[in-house]
Enzyme design. Structure first.
Site, PDB file in Angstrom:
ATOM      1  N   TYR A 102       3.752 -26.972  16.225  1.00  0.00           N
ATOM      2  CA  TYR A 102       3.756 -28.263  16.903  1.00  0.00           C
ATOM      3  C   TYR A 102       4.735 -29.207  16.221  1.00  0.00           C
ATOM      4  O   TYR A 102       4.969 -29.119  15.011  1.00  0.00           O
ATOM      5  CB  TYR A 102       2.369 -28.908  16.863  1.00  0.00           C
ATOM      6  CG  TYR A 102       1.368 -28.321  17.827  1.00  0.00           C
ATOM      7  CD1 TYR A 102       1.320 -28.744  19.154  1.00  0.00           C
ATOM      8  CD2 TYR A 102       0.452 -27.359  17.411  1.00  0.00           C
ATOM      9  CE1 TYR A 102       0.401 -28.222  20.039  1.00  0.00           C
ATOM     10  CE2 TYR A 102      -0.482 -26.830  18.292  1.00  0.00           C
ATOM     11  CZ  TYR A 102      -0.503 -27.264  19.606  1.00  0.00           C
ATOM     12  OH  TYR A 102      -1.416 -26.745  20.477  1.00  0.00           O
ATOM     13  N   TYR A 141      -1.068 -19.261  17.247  1.00  0.00           N
ATOM     14  CA  TYR A 141      -0.967 -19.735  15.863  1.00  0.00           C
ATOM     15  C   TYR A 141      -2.333 -19.641  15.178  1.00  0.00           C
ATOM     16  O   TYR A 141      -3.383 -19.693  15.835  1.00  0.00           O
ATOM     17  CB  TYR A 141      -0.444 -21.171  15.812  1.00  0.00           C
ATOM     18  CG  TYR A 141      -1.271 -22.192  16.545  1.00  0.00           C
ATOM     19  CD1 TYR A 141      -2.390 -22.795  15.936  1.00  0.00           C
ATOM     20  CD2 TYR A 141      -0.940 -22.586  17.839  1.00  0.00           C
ATOM     21  CE1 TYR A 141      -3.142 -23.736  16.601  1.00  0.00           C
ATOM     22  CE2 TYR A 141      -1.689 -23.531  18.512  1.00  0.00           C
ATOM     23  CZ  TYR A 141      -2.794 -24.104  17.892  1.00  0.00           C
ATOM     24  OH  TYR A 141      -3.544 -25.031  18.563  1.00  0.00           O
ATOM     25  N   ARG A 151      -5.386 -19.084  17.664  1.00  0.00           N
ATOM     26  CA  ARG A 151      -5.480 -19.675  18.994  1.00  0.00           C
ATOM     27  C   ARG A 151      -4.522 -18.975  19.935  1.00  0.00           C
ATOM     28  O   ARG A 151      -3.371 -18.711  19.605  1.00  0.00           O
ATOM     29  CB  ARG A 151      -5.123 -21.167  18.947  1.00  0.00           C
ATOM     30  CG  ARG A 151      -6.050 -22.000  18.127  1.00  0.00           C
ATOM     31  CD  ARG A 151      -7.021 -22.860  18.898  1.00  0.00           C
ATOM     32  NE  ARG A 151      -7.382 -22.532  20.216  1.00  0.00           N
ATOM     33  CZ  ARG A 151      -7.341 -23.394  21.254  1.00  0.00           C
ATOM     34  NH1 ARG A 151      -6.895 -24.607  21.072  1.00  0.00           N
ATOM     35  NH2 ARG A 151      -7.748 -23.020  22.456  1.00  0.00           N
ATOM     36  N   HIS A 154      -1.495 -21.786  24.753  1.00  0.00           N
ATOM     37  CA  HIS A 154      -2.158 -22.732  25.648  1.00  0.00           C
ATOM     38  C   HIS A 154      -1.325 -24.005  25.757  1.00  0.00           C
ATOM     39  O   HIS A 154      -0.478 -24.294  24.911  1.00  0.00           O
ATOM     40  CB  HIS A 154      -3.575 -23.059  25.160  1.00  0.00           C
ATOM     41  CG  HIS A 154      -3.622 -23.691  23.805  1.00  0.00           C
ATOM     42  ND1 HIS A 154      -3.496 -22.970  22.635  1.00  0.00           N
ATOM     43  CD2 HIS A 154      -3.755 -24.998  23.423  1.00  0.00           C
ATOM     44  CE1 HIS A 154      -3.570 -23.786  21.601  1.00  0.00           C
ATOM     45  NE2 HIS A 154      -3.711 -25.010  22.039  1.00  0.00           N
ATOM     46  N   HIS A 156      -1.757 -28.252  26.560  1.00  0.00           N
ATOM     47  CA  HIS A 156      -2.681 -29.382  26.642  1.00  0.00           C
ATOM     48  C   HIS A 156      -2.297 -30.288  27.808  1.00  0.00           C
ATOM     49  O   HIS A 156      -1.111 -30.556  28.033  1.00  0.00           O
ATOM     50  CB  HIS A 156      -2.647 -30.197  25.353  1.00  0.00           C
ATOM     51  CG  HIS A 156      -3.088 -29.438  24.141  1.00  0.00           C
ATOM     52  ND1 HIS A 156      -4.362 -29.508  23.643  1.00  0.00           N
ATOM     53  CD2 HIS A 156      -2.413 -28.587  23.323  1.00  0.00           C
ATOM     54  CE1 HIS A 156      -4.468 -28.748  22.565  1.00  0.00           C
ATOM     55  NE2 HIS A 156      -3.287 -28.177  22.350  1.00  0.00           N
TER      56      HIS A 156
END
Length: 231
Positions: A102, A141, A151, A154, A156
């Site tokens: 991120y 990640y 995870r 995906h 958000h």
């Protein structure tokens, strides 16, 4: 103040998930209360769209340079419980890069950043409730201090309605990913049908550019078939 009825434990995720320390910090320790919507919230002089201006419609690159990863084209439609498009809904989208990193100072994952990728956009739904976004497929990640939990890829979503108190925050997952079956966040939604509403559909490529996989997703903002809330 009127207490809010508890969430349906089958169709909405539980607030605190065992083994995921961060959920205890994100979930209120006391019962929620319903705040009455007054004229200021329902008919305020400043529309949400004026306060939250659109930012980017393309996360896959800057100019002639493109971010690393599988190019995808997202088509997300915002509707109410009757399937009526919610025109003018403001939709914020963010996700990590193809390596699972991120763009945030709190991300300690040692995956490399991508200088040609900026992982956030803000869009306004059109007449059909549709937003479209060119981006790259996010990577998986590891979640820190969880003993090997990764995870799955995906995206958000934060959907703002016509007033400030109307907001849905959720996550979209990709079909067929093996990490979906073990993800505590996705599987915190106990009902299989409700859980499936968090998974996008791979669409025919003719619905987007030839060089990108096309994924379609529906955001139902309220009602029994509402999209589960996932922080």
């Amino acid at each position: 103040m009127i207490a809010i009825e508890p969430r349906d434990p089958r169709t909405q995720s539980q607030g605190v998930e065992p083994g995921y320390e961060q959920t205890t910090k994100r979930w209120p320790s006391q019962a929620l209360c319903r705040r009455p919507q007054t004229a200021a919230e329902l008919a305020g002089p400043i529309a949400v769209q004026r306060r939250l201006q659109p930012v980017r419609g393309d996360l896959a690159g800057h100019g002639t340079k493109r971010a690393i990863g599988q190019l995808i084209h997202l088509r997300a439609r915002v509707v109410d419980e009757d399937g009526v498009p919610v025109q003018g809904a403001v939709v914020e989208v963010w996700h990590c890069n193809a390596a699972g990193k991120y763009i945030h100072p709190n991300d300690t994952h040692d995956a490399p950043p991508d200088p040609n990728f900026y992982g956030a956009a803000r869009l306004v739904a059109g007449d059909g409730g549709l937003i479209e976004l060119r981006t790259i497929k996010p990577g998986a990640y590891p979640v820190p201090d969880t003993g090997g939990w990764w995870r799955p890829p995906h995206v958000h979503f934060s959907v703002w309605g016509r007033v400030w108190l109307s907001r849905l925050v959720t996550q979209m997952f990709f079909p067929g990913d093996p990490l979906n079956e073990k993800d505590p966040i996705l599987n915190a939604i106990r009902d299989p049908e409700a859980r499936s509403r968090c998974i996008a559909r791979l669409a025919p490529t003719e619905k987007g550019p030839e060089n990108a996989l096309v994924y379609e997703y529906q955001l139902v903002v309220r009602g029994r078939k509402g999209t589960p809330s996932l922080r």
